[in-house]
Design a protein around this motif. Structure first.
Motif, PDB file in Angstrom:
ATOM      1  N   ASN A  44       0.793  -1.033  -0.068  1.00 51.01           N
ATOM      2  CA  ASN A  44      -0.011  -0.081   0.089  1.00 51.01           C
ATOM      3  C   ASN A  44       0.997   1.319  -0.130  1.00 51.01           C
ATOM      4  O   ASN A  44       0.412   2.424  -0.751  1.00 51.01           O
ATOM      5  CB  ASN A  44      -0.951  -0.061   1.174  1.00 51.01           C
ATOM      6  CG  ASN A  44      -2.229  -0.835   1.060  1.00 51.01           C
ATOM      7  OD1 ASN A  44      -2.553  -0.845  -0.217  1.00 51.01           O
ATOM      8  ND2 ASN A  44      -2.739  -1.418   2.037  1.00 51.01           N
ATOM      9  N   ARG A  45       2.093   1.180   0.692  1.00 49.92           N
ATOM     10  CA  ARG A  45       2.809   2.287   0.910  1.00 49.92           C
ATOM     11  C   ARG A  45       3.678   2.668  -0.430  1.00 49.92           C
ATOM     12  O   ARG A  45       3.759   3.848  -0.944  1.00 49.92           O
ATOM     13  CB  ARG A  45       3.889   2.359   2.070  1.00 49.92           C
ATOM     14  CG  ARG A  45       3.462   2.748   3.380  1.00 49.92           C
ATOM     15  CD  ARG A  45       4.845   2.627   4.180  1.00 49.92           C
ATOM     16  NE  ARG A  45       5.406   1.579   4.253  1.00 49.92           N
ATOM     17  CZ  ARG A  45       5.405   0.725   4.908  1.00 49.92           C
ATOM     18  NH1 ARG A  45       4.247   0.544   5.767  1.00 49.92           N
ATOM     19  NH2 ARG A  45       6.141  -0.262   4.989  1.00 49.92           N
ATOM     20  N   ASN A  46       3.767   1.595  -1.162  1.00 48.47           N
ATOM     21  CA  ASN A  46       4.833   1.618  -2.400  1.00 48.47           C
ATOM     22  C   ASN A  46       4.152   1.586  -3.433  1.00 48.47           C
ATOM     23  O   ASN A  46       4.721   1.887  -4.650  1.00 48.47           O
ATOM     24  CB  ASN A  46       5.897   0.663  -2.515  1.00 48.47           C
ATOM     25  CG  ASN A  46       6.642   0.811  -1.107  1.00 48.47           C
ATOM     26  OD1 ASN A  46       7.365   1.679  -0.499  1.00 48.47           O
ATOM     27  ND2 ASN A  46       7.403  -0.301  -0.799  1.00 48.47           N
ATOM     28  N   SER A  47       2.843   1.848  -3.709  1.00 44.94           N
ATOM     29  CA  SER A  47       1.892   1.797  -4.936  1.00 44.94           C
ATOM     30  C   SER A  47       1.113   3.057  -4.987  1.00 44.94           C
ATOM     31  O   SER A  47       0.775   3.450  -4.042  1.00 44.94           O
ATOM     32  CB  SER A  47       1.388   0.594  -5.045  1.00 44.94           C
ATOM     33  OG  SER A  47       0.366   0.248  -4.319  1.00 44.94           O
ATOM     34  N   SER A  48       0.917   3.185  -6.187  1.00 42.72           N
ATOM     35  CA  SER A  48      -0.114   4.422  -6.174  1.00 42.72           C
ATOM     36  C   SER A  48      -1.416   3.849  -5.955  1.00 42.72           C
ATOM     37  O   SER A  48      -2.533   4.837  -5.836  1.00 42.72           O
ATOM     38  CB  SER A  48      -0.101   5.063  -7.534  1.00 42.72           C
ATOM     39  OG  SER A  48      -0.465   3.976  -8.621  1.00 42.72           O
ATOM     40  N   ARG A  49      -1.802   2.775  -5.805  1.00 40.06           N
ATOM     41  CA  ARG A  49      -3.274   2.133  -5.683  1.00 40.06           C
ATOM     42  C   ARG A  49      -3.202   1.581  -4.401  1.00 40.06           C
ATOM     43  O   ARG A  49      -2.289   0.934  -3.672  1.00 40.06           O
ATOM     44  CB  ARG A  49      -3.603   1.159  -6.701  1.00 40.06           C
ATOM     45  CG  ARG A  49      -3.825   2.042  -7.917  1.00 40.06           C
ATOM     46  CD  ARG A  49      -4.156   0.919  -9.210  1.00 40.06           C
ATOM     47  NE  ARG A  49      -3.881   1.658 -10.385  1.00 40.06           N
ATOM     48  CZ  ARG A  49      -4.924   1.262 -11.274  1.00 40.06           C
ATOM     49  NH1 ARG A  49      -5.562   0.131 -11.388  1.00 40.06           N
ATOM     50  NH2 ARG A  49      -4.897   1.825 -12.394  1.00 40.06           N
ATOM     51  N   LEU A  50      -4.651   1.363  -3.758  1.00 38.80           N
ATOM     52  CA  LEU A  50      -4.869   0.465  -2.578  1.00 38.80           C
ATOM     53  C   LEU A  50      -5.174  -0.769  -2.879  1.00 38.80           C
ATOM     54  O   LEU A  50      -5.862  -1.018  -3.776  1.00 38.80           O
ATOM     55  CB  LEU A  50      -5.829   1.132  -1.692  1.00 38.80           C
ATOM     56  CG  LEU A  50      -5.531   2.601  -0.976  1.00 38.80           C
ATOM     57  CD1 LEU A  50      -6.870   3.094  -0.514  1.00 38.80           C
ATOM     58  CD2 LEU A  50      -4.382   2.411  -0.151  1.00 38.80           C
ATOM     59  N   LEU A  51      -4.861  -1.894  -1.847  1.00 35.50           N
ATOM     60  CA  LEU A  51      -5.142  -3.066  -2.024  1.00 35.50           C
ATOM     61  C   LEU A  51      -6.400  -3.435  -1.727  1.00 35.50           C
ATOM     62  O   LEU A  51      -6.980  -2.839  -0.554  1.00 35.50           O
ATOM     63  CB  LEU A  51      -4.239  -4.138  -1.423  1.00 35.50           C
ATOM     64  CG  LEU A  51      -2.624  -4.118  -1.612  1.00 35.50           C
ATOM     65  CD1 LEU A  51      -2.230  -4.927  -0.569  1.00 35.50           C
ATOM     66  CD2 LEU A  51      -2.499  -4.649  -3.016  1.00 35.50           C
ATOM     67  N   LEU A  52      -7.390  -4.041  -2.599  1.00 31.73           N
ATOM     68  CA  LEU A  52      -8.643  -4.618  -2.168  1.00 31.73           C
ATOM     69  C   LEU A  52      -8.640  -5.883  -2.133  1.00 31.73           C
ATOM     70  O   LEU A  52      -8.594  -6.562  -2.980  1.00 31.73           O
ATOM     71  CB  LEU A  52      -9.527  -4.171  -3.362  1.00 31.73           C
ATOM     72  CG  LEU A  52     -11.168  -4.665  -2.954  1.00 31.73           C
ATOM     73  CD1 LEU A  52     -11.614  -3.878  -1.973  1.00 31.73           C
ATOM     74  CD2 LEU A  52     -11.921  -4.308  -4.425  1.00 31.73           C
ATOM     75  N   LEU A  53      -8.756  -6.506  -0.835  1.00 28.81           N
ATOM     76  CA  LEU A  53      -8.401  -7.974  -0.676  1.00 28.81           C
ATOM     77  C   LEU A  53      -9.967  -8.745  -0.535  1.00 28.81           C
ATOM     78  O   LEU A  53      -9.982  -9.965  -0.502  1.00 28.81           O
ATOM     79  CB  LEU A  53      -7.689  -8.181   1.004  1.00 28.81           C
ATOM     80  CG  LEU A  53      -6.460  -7.561   0.825  1.00 28.81           C
ATOM     81  CD1 LEU A  53      -5.749  -7.520   2.629  1.00 28.81           C
ATOM     82  CD2 LEU A  53      -5.482  -8.397  -0.016  1.00 28.81           C
ATOM     83  N   GLN A  54     -10.880  -7.812  -0.473  1.00 26.86           N
ATOM     84  CA  GLN A  54     -12.289  -8.754  -0.491  1.00 26.86           C
ATOM     85  C   GLN A  54     -12.512  -9.861  -1.530  1.00 26.86           C
ATOM     86  O   GLN A  54     -13.428 -10.503  -1.339  1.00 26.86           O
ATOM     87  CB  GLN A  54     -13.367  -7.540  -0.306  1.00 26.86           C
ATOM     88  CG  GLN A  54     -13.484  -6.841   1.053  1.00 26.86           C
ATOM     89  CD  GLN A  54     -12.500  -5.651   0.962  1.00 26.86           C
ATOM     90  OE1 GLN A  54     -11.695  -5.465  -0.140  1.00 26.86           O
ATOM     91  NE2 GLN A  54     -12.621  -4.858   1.936  1.00 26.86           N
ATOM     92  N   HIS A  55     -11.848  -9.568  -2.701  1.00 24.55           N
ATOM     93  CA  HIS A  55     -12.143 -10.437  -3.720  1.00 24.55           C
ATOM     94  C   HIS A  55     -11.017 -11.627  -4.101  1.00 24.55           C
ATOM     95  O   HIS A  55     -11.179 -12.307  -4.989  1.00 24.55           O
ATOM     96  CB  HIS A  55     -12.239  -9.406  -5.334  1.00 24.55           C
ATOM     97  CG  HIS A  55     -13.410  -8.832  -5.221  1.00 24.55           C
ATOM     98  ND1 HIS A  55     -14.821  -9.292  -5.555  1.00 24.55           N
ATOM     99  CD2 HIS A  55     -13.810  -7.486  -5.041  1.00 24.55           C
ATOM    100  CE1 HIS A  55     -15.523  -8.343  -5.560  1.00 24.55           C
ATOM    101  NE2 HIS A  55     -14.868  -7.243  -5.185  1.00 24.55           N
TER     102      HIS A  55
END
Length: 112
Positions: free
Chosen positions: A95-106
């Protein structure tokens, strides 16, 4: 009687204003700002005490297709890898090193 009507009007006004103020999309996330995780793999690292964390991320399909790339080069997933002491540290690092957030629900699979 008049005071009772004033209190009722104030209560209705307060409820209406609270209902209007609390119905916002304050926690929405746009799809172009998310990495949709469909698989997680956890492996023992070569370094003692560390875990290799690999994420399989689904690519979002655009409406326009890239006709110049052959079909076998159009992959539908992205693989990201990191090594940390704990799984949570690794996910926070993504999450810190990328421009997008992780969506773990899928997430569909967890390989250990």
């Amino acid at each position: 009687m008049k005071i009772r009507c004033i209190r009722l009007a104030l209560a209705v006004t307060l409820c209406a204003s609270l209902a209007a103020a609390l119905t916002a999309c304050w926690d929405n996330h746009e799809l172009d700002a998310l990495f949709i995780v469909t698989g997680i793999a956890l492996d023992k690292s070569d370094e003692p005490g560390l875990i290799d964390i690999t994420l399989q991320i689904s690519k979002t399909k655009s409406t326009s297709s890239d006709s110049t790339a052959p079909d076998d080069q159009k992959e539908s997933v992205i693989l990201m890898k990191t090594t940390h002491k704990t799984v949570m540290e690794g996910l926070m690092s993504f999450n810190r090193n990328s421009s997008r957030l992780l969506l773990l629900q899928h997430n569909q699979v967890l390989l250990i």
